[in-house]
Design a protein around this motif. Structure first.
Motif, PDB file in Angstrom:
ATOM      1  N   SER A   1     -15.252   1.908  23.274  1.00  9.92           N
ATOM      2  CA  SER A   1     -16.676   2.225  23.195  1.00  9.92           C
ATOM      3  C   SER A   1     -17.453   1.042  23.739  1.00  9.92           C
ATOM      4  CB  SER A   1     -17.094   2.492  21.747  1.00  9.92           C
ATOM      5  OG  SER A   1     -16.967   1.311  20.962  1.00  9.92           O
ATOM      6  N   VAL A   2     -18.667   1.303  24.213  1.00  6.92           N
ATOM      7  CA  VAL A   2     -19.492   0.226  24.749  1.00  6.92           C
ATOM      8  C   VAL A   2     -19.906  -0.721  23.625  1.00  6.92           C
ATOM      9  CG1 VAL A   2     -21.506  -0.339  26.151  1.00  6.92           C
ATOM     10  CG2 VAL A   2     -20.326   1.818  26.522  1.00  6.92           C
ATOM     11  N   ILE A   3     -20.211  -0.176  22.450  1.00 11.32           N
ATOM     12  CA  ILE A   3     -20.584  -1.022  21.322  1.00 11.32           C
ATOM     13  C   ILE A   3     -19.401  -1.873  20.876  1.00 11.32           C
ATOM     14  CG2 ILE A   3     -21.201  -0.962  18.863  1.00 11.32           C
ATOM     15  CD1 ILE A   3     -23.112   1.309  19.494  1.00 11.32           C
ATOM     16  N   GLY A   4     -18.189  -1.329  20.932  1.00 13.69           N
ATOM     17  CA  GLY A   4     -17.005  -2.108  20.573  1.00 13.69           C
ATOM     18  C   GLY A   4     -16.811  -3.292  21.509  1.00 13.69           C
ATOM     19  N   ILE A   5     -17.002  -3.063  22.805  1.00 13.54           N
ATOM     20  CA  ILE A   5     -16.906  -4.161  23.771  1.00 13.54           C
ATOM     21  C   ILE A   5     -18.022  -5.168  23.506  1.00 13.54           C
ATOM     22  CG2 ILE A   5     -17.027  -4.789  26.200  1.00 13.54           C
ATOM     23  CD1 ILE A   5     -14.486  -3.322  25.600  1.00 13.54           C
ATOM     24  N   ALA A   6     -19.235  -4.657  23.226  1.00 18.75           N
ATOM     25  CA  ALA A   6     -20.370  -5.543  22.961  1.00 18.75           C
ATOM     26  C   ALA A   6     -20.116  -6.414  21.738  1.00 18.75           C
ATOM     27  CB  ALA A   6     -21.644  -4.712  22.769  1.00 18.75           C
ATOM     28  N   ARG A   7     -19.439  -5.875  20.738  1.00 18.36           N
ATOM     29  CA  ARG A   7     -19.113  -6.658  19.541  1.00 18.36           C
ATOM     30  C   ARG A   7     -18.218  -7.844  19.896  1.00 18.36           C
ATOM     31  NH1 ARG A   7     -16.657  -2.927  16.933  1.00 18.36           N
ATOM     32  NH2 ARG A   7     -18.452  -2.128  15.784  1.00 18.36           N
ATOM     33  N   GLU A   8     -17.246  -7.599  20.764  1.00 14.51           N
ATOM     34  CA  GLU A   8     -16.367  -8.683  21.191  1.00 14.51           C
ATOM     35  C   GLU A   8     -17.140  -9.740  21.984  1.00 14.51           C
ATOM     36  OE1 GLU A   8     -12.629  -8.813  20.866  1.00 14.51           O
ATOM     37  OE2 GLU A   8     -13.419  -7.677  19.168  1.00 14.51           O
ATOM     38  N   VAL A   9     -18.028  -9.270  22.867  1.00 16.36           N
ATOM     39  CA  VAL A   9     -18.823 -10.205  23.656  1.00 16.36           C
ATOM     40  C   VAL A   9     -19.742 -11.023  22.757  1.00 16.36           C
ATOM     41  CG1 VAL A   9     -20.592 -10.386  25.451  1.00 16.36           C
ATOM     42  CG2 VAL A   9     -18.710  -8.763  25.723  1.00 16.36           C
ATOM     43  N   ALA A  10     -20.334 -10.370  21.756  1.00 18.52           N
ATOM     44  CA  ALA A  10     -21.201 -11.087  20.816  1.00 18.52           C
ATOM     45  C   ALA A  10     -20.432 -12.176  20.078  1.00 18.52           C
ATOM     46  CB  ALA A  10     -21.815 -10.102  19.823  1.00 18.52           C
ATOM     47  N   GLY A  11     -19.145 -11.917  19.817  1.00 13.85           N
ATOM     48  CA  GLY A  11     -18.340 -12.898  19.114  1.00 13.85           C
ATOM     49  C   GLY A  11     -18.123 -14.171  19.902  1.00 13.85           C
ATOM     50  N   ILE A  12     -17.995 -14.053  21.222  1.00 14.29           N
ATOM     51  CA  ILE A  12     -17.722 -15.253  22.026  1.00 14.29           C
ATOM     52  C   ILE A  12     -18.994 -15.901  22.559  1.00 14.29           C
ATOM     53  CG2 ILE A  12     -15.402 -14.523  22.689  1.00 14.29           C
ATOM     54  CD1 ILE A  12     -16.517 -13.535  25.316  1.00 14.29           C
ATOM     55  N   THR A  13     -20.071 -15.129  22.649  1.00  7.81           N
ATOM     56  CA  THR A  13     -21.328 -15.709  23.149  1.00  7.81           C
ATOM     57  C   THR A  13     -22.251 -16.148  22.024  1.00  7.81           C
ATOM     58  OG1 THR A  13     -22.382 -13.517  23.260  1.00  7.81           O
ATOM     59  CG2 THR A  13     -21.223 -14.304  25.241  1.00  7.81           C
ATOM     60  N   LYS A  14     -21.894 -15.768  20.781  1.00  6.94           N
ATOM     61  CA  LYS A  14     -22.704 -16.097  19.601  1.00  6.94           C
ATOM     62  C   LYS A  14     -24.109 -15.506  19.699  1.00  6.94           C
ATOM     63  CE  LYS A  14     -19.084 -18.403  18.575  1.00  6.94           C
ATOM     64  NZ  LYS A  14     -18.028 -17.689  17.827  1.00  6.94           N
ATOM     65  N   GLN A  15     -24.190 -14.334  20.334  1.00  6.01           N
ATOM     66  CA  GLN A  15     -25.450 -13.603  20.423  1.00  6.01           C
ATOM     67  C   GLN A  15     -25.447 -12.469  19.395  1.00  6.01           C
ATOM     68  OE1 GLN A  15     -28.042 -14.364  22.354  1.00  6.01           O
ATOM     69  NE2 GLN A  15     -26.978 -16.100  23.305  1.00  6.01           N
ATOM     70  N   PRO A  16     -26.616 -12.077  18.887  1.00  2.26           N
ATOM     71  CA  PRO A  16     -26.659 -10.983  17.919  1.00  2.26           C
ATOM     72  C   PRO A  16     -26.299  -9.643  18.560  1.00  2.26           C
ATOM     73  CG  PRO A  16     -28.875 -11.653  18.534  1.00  2.26           C
ATOM     74  CD  PRO A  16     -27.946 -12.660  19.143  1.00  2.26           C
ATOM     75  N   LEU A  17     -25.676  -8.790  17.778  1.00  3.34           N
ATOM     76  CA  LEU A  17     -25.322  -7.437  18.228  1.00  3.34           C
ATOM     77  C   LEU A  17     -26.364  -6.466  17.698  1.00  3.34           C
ATOM     78  CD1 LEU A  17     -23.199  -5.518  19.546  1.00  3.34           C
ATOM     79  CD2 LEU A  17     -22.177  -5.322  17.272  1.00  3.34           C
ATOM     80  N   SER A  18     -26.909  -5.639  18.588  1.00  6.70           N
ATOM     81  CA  SER A  18     -27.931  -4.667  18.206  1.00  6.70           C
ATOM     82  C   SER A  18     -27.433  -3.264  18.522  1.00  6.70           C
ATOM     83  CB  SER A  18     -29.230  -4.951  18.969  1.00  6.70           C
ATOM     84  OG  SER A  18     -30.194  -3.955  18.700  1.00  6.70           O
ATOM     85  N   VAL A  19     -27.400  -2.394  17.492  1.00  2.00           N
ATOM     86  CA  VAL A  19     -26.955  -1.010  17.692  1.00  2.00           C
ATOM     87  C   VAL A  19     -28.035  -0.067  17.180  1.00  2.00           C
ATOM     88  CG1 VAL A  19     -24.521  -1.618  17.542  1.00  2.00           C
ATOM     89  CG2 VAL A  19     -25.734  -0.969  15.476  1.00  2.00           C
ATOM     90  N   PRO A  20     -28.108   1.160  17.745  1.00  2.00           N
ATOM     91  CA  PRO A  20     -29.184   2.085  17.360  1.00  2.00           C
ATOM     92  C   PRO A  20     -29.145   2.499  15.895  1.00  2.00           C
ATOM     93  CG  PRO A  20     -28.147   2.760  19.423  1.00  2.00           C
ATOM     94  CD  PRO A  20     -27.298   1.684  18.854  1.00  2.00           C
ATOM     95  N   PHE A  21     -27.941   2.828  15.371  1.00  2.00           N
ATOM     96  CA  PHE A  21     -27.815   3.262  13.984  1.00  2.00           C
ATOM     97  C   PHE A  21     -26.626   2.555  13.348  1.00  2.00           C
ATOM     98  CE2 PHE A  21     -30.287   6.650  15.817  1.00  2.00           C
ATOM     99  CZ  PHE A  21     -31.148   7.045  14.803  1.00  2.00           C
ATOM    100  N   LYS A  22     -26.805   2.142  12.088  1.00  2.00           N
ATOM    101  CA  LYS A  22     -25.743   1.434  11.384  1.00  2.00           C
ATOM    102  C   LYS A  22     -25.876   1.686   9.881  1.00  2.00           C
ATOM    103  CE  LYS A  22     -23.480  -3.090  11.305  1.00  2.00           C
ATOM    104  NZ  LYS A  22     -23.573  -4.500  11.793  1.00  2.00           N
ATOM    105  N   ASN A  23     -24.734   1.903   9.235  1.00  2.00           N
ATOM    106  CA  ASN A  23     -24.689   2.123   7.778  1.00  2.00           C
ATOM    107  C   ASN A  23     -25.559   3.307   7.362  1.00  2.00           C
ATOM    108  OD1 ASN A  23     -23.019  -0.175   7.523  1.00  2.00           O
ATOM    109  ND2 ASN A  23     -24.801  -1.510   7.397  1.00  2.00           N
ATOM    110  N   THR A  24     -25.453   4.398   8.112  1.00  2.00           N
ATOM    111  CA  THR A  24     -26.239   5.604   7.822  1.00  2.00           C
ATOM    112  C   THR A  24     -25.757   6.273   6.540  1.00  2.00           C
ATOM    113  OG1 THR A  24     -26.559   5.965  10.185  1.00  2.00           O
ATOM    114  CG2 THR A  24     -26.952   7.839   8.732  1.00  2.00           C
TER     115      THR A  24
END
Length: 528
Positions: A171-194
């Protein structure tokens, strides 16, 4: 798994000017990048234009003679599309342009009138199968500009070869999570913990086989208008090689690529008794017609989605022909479920129906993200298709297990990696990819395994995560300690070597047999 950099940066901040650097970092994370390529390069010569006038062709009833403004140029182009009109913003292929399929554009005469280019449809640009008219750009689109730039198609495609144990990265969000881990940038997703409020007024759901379907959620959207998706959705799908169909189906595909959660939309009015039953087939249910109109033989162990009359979909693989969303559909029942990976893999193989959905279900989707993906799709359907979502829905989760935790020893992690680490450092590394931790003491962490990481089962798996996040190339190289002193020889071994040398000298041969032999063999030698 395919994604584009423009899509990825919707969730995490990245430098899109250095795709190769990002690809190298993903590869070092264990996500091997197969390809990095610029998208839609054949469309780079195309320009945007504005229709100044559209008059009937003097020598043909079904052709239109247009004056097109492209920057400072005013061109005369003959067009046969029924939707061409004054003030329309269009895509122009100037003479000398080569369209996909090696179709070369040049000045020509059409029924005795000169045509200085071509106005393009989406099919001619290989952006969709739509050839009912020329492509219409939004009002106010500047003319004379690069079509790739204006349309947002100028992008970079990245293809990652995933190992079976990392379904979270499908998934694109899954890849983004990995990228956020190495760049130390926040991860932003449209919906979470619904959280979904239970509402069984309009339909009911019964899961007879919770082992094969640990979680099944559904919501109803009324008043849908089936039409072509807006350009931004079609652009996303085309960029990763998916064919746009209609707004509802496109939304389910978009969210599947975004969250890694396959969804299925049923025509609610075709669901008998307004009842969904997740079960295996009855003895009389041996044939089923899928969306592709093929009649397929289903085995007794195939998990099916059924209504009050019988099967309406092969769970996790393909929907049924009788309940598909069509142009007449106005009410949609949206399914978001988690199925047993082994069951889906077996079914997809038997029916020879590989798909993007079965690819994800076979590896295991995140049971904790079921509602997030569904709510994302519901919000888009209300926004794009004019629907109204009924409050609440149904969420059955009888097959879900309890969350699990793993202990992680800091000293063990440091010894295995050869890097001095602290509990806080390891905690920060793991939480950068959304793996929550609790510091028990200086040498111990309690790690709460998120539902999207089904591959984390042992302490050593967590050590590997720490190594990935530190960076394998950052772990210092060290040689093992090897004692070069001459070891004391075993007297019995010395004796054996002397016997060996003596026996071979006088003409004997040595045979070294397999170690698995009968215990009776030594006694056959007759030696006390």
């Amino acid at each position: 798994m395919k994604f584009t950099l423009n899509w990825l940066k919707e969730y995490v901040k990245i430098d899109t000017s250095a795709p190769e650097a990002l690809a190298d970092r993903l590869t070092m994370l264990g996500l091997e990048v197969d390809a990095v390529e610029s998208l839609f390069e054949p469309l780079s010569p195309l320009r945007t234009g504005l229709v100044l006038s559209a008059e009937p062709h003097p020598n043909a009833d079904k052709l239109t003679l247009c004056r097109i403004l492209v920057g400072k140029q005013e061109l005369q182009i003959v067009c046969g599309a029924p939707n061409v009109r004054k003030d329309l913003c269009v895509v122009v292929a100037l003479p000398g342009t080569t369209l996909p399929g090696n179709f070369k554009i040049k000045k020509s005469k059409v029924r005795g009138v000169e045509s200085q280019g071509m106005l393009c449809s989406e099919r001619e640009l290989e952006l969709s199968e739509d050839h009912t008219g020329i492509m219409e750009l939004p009002d106010g689109t500047p003319h004379g500009c690069s079509f790739l730039e204006v349309s947002g198609l100028k992008d970079t495609l990245v293809e990652v070869d995933l190992t079976p144990n990392r379904p979270d990265c499908a998934s694109v969000i899954g890849i983004a999570r990995e990228v956020a881990g190495i760049t130390k940038q926040p991860l932003s997703v449209p919906f979470k913990n619904t959280i979904l409020e239970q509402n069984k007024d309009s339909f009911s759901v019964d899961v007879e086989n919770p082992d094969l379907c640990p979680r099944y959620a559904a919501r109803l959207v009324r008043g849908i208008t089936i039409s072509q998706s807006p350009w931004w959705i079609r652009k996303r799908l085309v960029s990763v090689g998916m064919r746009p169909i209609n707004n509802v189906v496109d939304i389910t595909n978009l969210v599947m690529m975004e969250y890694g959660q396959p969804l299925h939309a049923f025509d609610y009015d075709c669901i008998a008794d307004k009842k969904i039953i997740v079960r295996t087939p009855r003895s009389s249910e041996t044939k089923f017609t899928t969306l592709d109109k093929a009649v397929r033989t289903i085995d007794p162990d195939t998990l099916m989605i059924c209504d009050g009359n019988g099967p309406v979909a092969v769970a996790g693989v393909m929907g049924g022909f009788d309940s598909e969303v069509t142009e007449q559909t106005t009410n949609v029942l949206l399914e978001s479920a988690c199925f047993n990976p082994i069951s889906i893999r077996r079914t997809a193989r038997k029916l020879n129906l590989p798909s993007e959905a079965s690819y994800r279900f076979e590896r295991g989707v995140d049971p904790g993200g079921t509602l997030d993906a569904m709510e994302r799709a519901i919000s888009l359907m209300c926004e794009v298709a004019g629907g109204t979502a009924e409050p609440g829905g149904v969420d059955i989760r009888d097959g879900l297990g309890d969350p699990w935790t793993l202990p992680l020893r800091i000293s063990k992690t440091s010894d295995l990696l050869g890097v001095p680490l602290s509990a806080q450092k390891v905690k920060d590394l793991l939480e950068s990819i959304e793996i929550p931790c609790e510091i028990v003491d200086e040498d111990n962490l309690k790690v709460f395994i998120p539902t999207f990481r089904i591959d984390l089962e042992r302490e050593v798996d967590l050590v590997e995560e720490v190594a990935r996040l530190i960076g394998y190339n950052e772990i210092p190289v060290s040689l093992p300690m090897v004692d070069l002193s001459y070891p004391e020889q075993d007297p019995e071994r010395i004796k054996r070597n002397r016997v060996n040398e003596f026996m071979t000298t006088i003409g004997f041969f040595e045979a070294i047999n397999y170690s698995f032999y009968s215990s009776d063999y030594p006694s056959l030698l007759g030696i006390p």
